[in-house]
Every structure is written in C-alpha cells, then in structure tokens.
Design an enzyme around this catalytic site. Structure first.
Site, mmCIF file in Angstrom:
data_model
loop_
_atom_site.group_PDB
_atom_site.id
_atom_site.type_symbol
_atom_site.label_atom_id
_atom_site.label_comp_id
_atom_site.label_asym_id
_atom_site.label_seq_id
_atom_site.Cartn_x
_atom_site.Cartn_y
_atom_site.Cartn_z
ATOM 1 N N PRO A 149 0.816 -1.217 0.000
ATOM 2 C CA PRO A 149 0.000 0.000 0.000
ATOM 3 C C PRO A 149 0.855 1.277 0.000
ATOM 4 C CG PRO A 149 0.038 -0.954 2.201
ATOM 5 C CD PRO A 149 0.968 -1.782 1.346
ATOM 6 N N CYS A 150 0.184 2.408 -0.049
ATOM 7 C CA CYS A 150 0.787 3.736 -0.022
ATOM 8 C C CYS A 150 1.719 3.842 1.181
ATOM 9 C CB CYS A 150 -0.313 4.791 0.065
ATOM 10 S SG CYS A 150 0.257 6.474 0.195
ATOM 11 N N PRO A 151 2.888 4.426 1.108
ATOM 12 C CA PRO A 151 3.478 5.113 -0.058
ATOM 13 C C PRO A 151 4.428 4.237 -0.850
ATOM 14 C CG PRO A 151 4.829 5.579 1.855
ATOM 15 C CD PRO A 151 3.770 4.569 2.297
ATOM 16 N N MET A 152 4.426 2.932 -0.586
ATOM 17 C CA MET A 152 5.490 2.081 -1.123
ATOM 18 C C MET A 152 5.567 1.999 -2.655
ATOM 19 S SD MET A 152 7.230 1.572 1.361
ATOM 20 C CE MET A 152 8.456 0.638 0.464
ATOM 21 N N ASP A 197 -2.617 -1.557 -5.522
ATOM 22 C CA ASP A 197 -3.025 -0.348 -4.799
ATOM 23 C C ASP A 197 -3.777 0.595 -5.735
ATOM 24 O OD1 ASP A 197 -3.134 1.929 -3.136
ATOM 25 O OD2 ASP A 197 -1.200 2.622 -3.912
#
Lengths: 79, 182
Positions: A16-19, A43
């Site tokens: 998920p964010c921010p990956m 995502d």
C-alpha cells in the site's frame, strides 16, 4: 497497448501507499533513459499517484491497464 | 551574425531562469506531535516527497522529539526534572500513543496489528526508507533542553542534525510545501 517494448516488469502487488511510489522512484534508475518499466500493483491509489509522481519527477506514464485485481502501469524513464 | 545573437539570447534566457527567485521543490515540515498516528502521516508524507524528487526536511520539536529517542540507549547525569520527563514521555517511535482511541495502549497495538495485516510499512520501515531517500531530520535544540533529552539517547539516523528556529525559517522560506503536524 502502444508501440513499445518492456525492459523490465516489477511486482509491487500487496504494497500500500506510499510504497509503490517510493519503489518506482528507486527502481526507475535500473533501466536506461527511454526504456519502459511495467509495474504491477494492487493499490488503487497508484492510478492517481503514478501520474502525479511522473509529472513531478519528469518521467512519463504511457498507459495503465486493469485486470482482475491487478493494475499494470507502463512507465517510461525520461531522465 | 543573427545565429550568434540568437544563441546569445538563448544563453541569457537560461541564465535568467536560474536567477529567478521562487520556491524550491522542497517540503519543510514541523513535526510537533508525538502521537503514533500523526507520526505515521508525517513519515508517509516525507517518504512520498522523497520519492517525488521533492526534498523533505523535517523539524522535530516539542512532543515530536520524544519519537526520536532510542529505547536501547541510556543517558547519564540527568537532573531530577529531566529524569521525570524521561520516564513520562514515550521512549521512541515504537512507544507512541494514539491521538485518539489510545485506550491505555490497546489502540496503538490494534493499529500496528492492522497495518501489519495490510502489509503497510511500519514506522521502523518508514524511517529506514526515509534514510535511503535522504529525508533530513532536524531536532529543535530547545525542545531537547526543555524535555531534558541528551544527544546520546537519540536514534542513529544518517541525515540528522540539531538546530533552532532560524534554520527552519531559512529552509521554509524557499520551500514550496510547508506543513505543521500538530
């Protein structure tokens, strides 16, 4: 799909964010300028975030595709 | 002749563009809060900025400072007041309370479990990524003094420094994005 070949496919599924954006910023340097990376992600935020990242970082999103659960984003390294 | 004038004009234009004052692509963030939820938000913003090529500079002050303590480190020679603050304030980023629904520590445990299940980056991972991306951390010297924290109990982080308000203001003046995490 447009007229280009894919230099590399990267699997960011499940992150998920921010990956996804963090990873593409680190991985974009692994291909030459002009080459295209295919990113696989689950995502949905990436659909908005990749174009935003590309605009700010000076790269290009060629297209995005969605099949069951997986989003494919085609990123061209511009600089 | 005209070709040479054109090239000179082009050169001058380039120089002018360099001289133009304007905000740099930079994120100046004040991390005032020492709450887990707000620290996660701050670190997601910082790493996101780093990924976008926006230079992130985080100024940790007041309660935020406690998040930068290293639980495995000890500081010596503190006076009574500093010792009391040391006991009362969270010892590092993994002991932070939630700003809401803390429920005596059950809230943070639930959030951490949930994040793990969703495969979201933990605070430890976010700090590691921040270090890789060159996120700068600056700690307010006065907060350190006020809380009685010593430099030897602060985390090891490659881009860490101590400063006062002028450093923040000088950076913020040229930063295109400014945030205050309260």
């Amino acid at each position: 799909m447009g007229d280009y070949s894919i230099a590399k496919t990267l699997d960011y599924k499940g992150l998920p964010c921010p990956m996804p954006v963090v990873k593409i910023s680190q991985d974009i340097g692994s291909v030459d300028v002009g080459e295209v990376i295919e990113v696989l992600t689950t995502d949905p935020g990436s659909l908005a975030d990749f174009p935003a990242w590309a605009k700010t970082s000076g790269n290009e999103i060629l297209e995005t595709q969605q099949d069951e659960g997986t989003i494919h984003i085609f990123v061209r390294r511009v600089k | 002749m005209s070709a040479s004038i054109e090239s000179q004009v082009a050169e001058l234009r380039e120089q002018m563009a360099g001289l133009r004052p304007g905000p740099e692509s930079k994120l100046a963030m004040i991390v005032f809060s020492g709450s887990l939820d707000k620290m996660i938000a701050a670190m997601i913003l910082a790493t996101g900025a780093g990924a976008m090529g926006i230079k992130p500079i985080l100024f940790f002050t007041f309660w935020g400072t406690a998040a930068l303590r290293d639980a495995s480190k000890r500081a010596r020679g503190k006076d009574l007041m500093s010792k009391m603050f040391g006991w009362m304030l969270p010892k590092g980023r993994n002991r932070l309370p939630l700003s809401q629904m803390n429920m005596l520590g059950m809230g943070p445990a639930m959030i951490k479990g949930l994040m793990k299940r969703k495969n979201a980056a933990s605070l430890d991972q976010l700090f590691e990524i921040a270090a890789q991306l060159g996120v700068e951390i600056k700690i307010c010297e006065m907060s350190m003094d006020l809380m009685g924290f010593q430099r030897e109990e602060i985390i090891d982080y490659p881009h860490l420094d101590y400063c006062g308000v002028a450093t923040y203001l000088a950076e913020a003046q040229t930063a295109s994005i400014q945030l205050f995490i309260s």
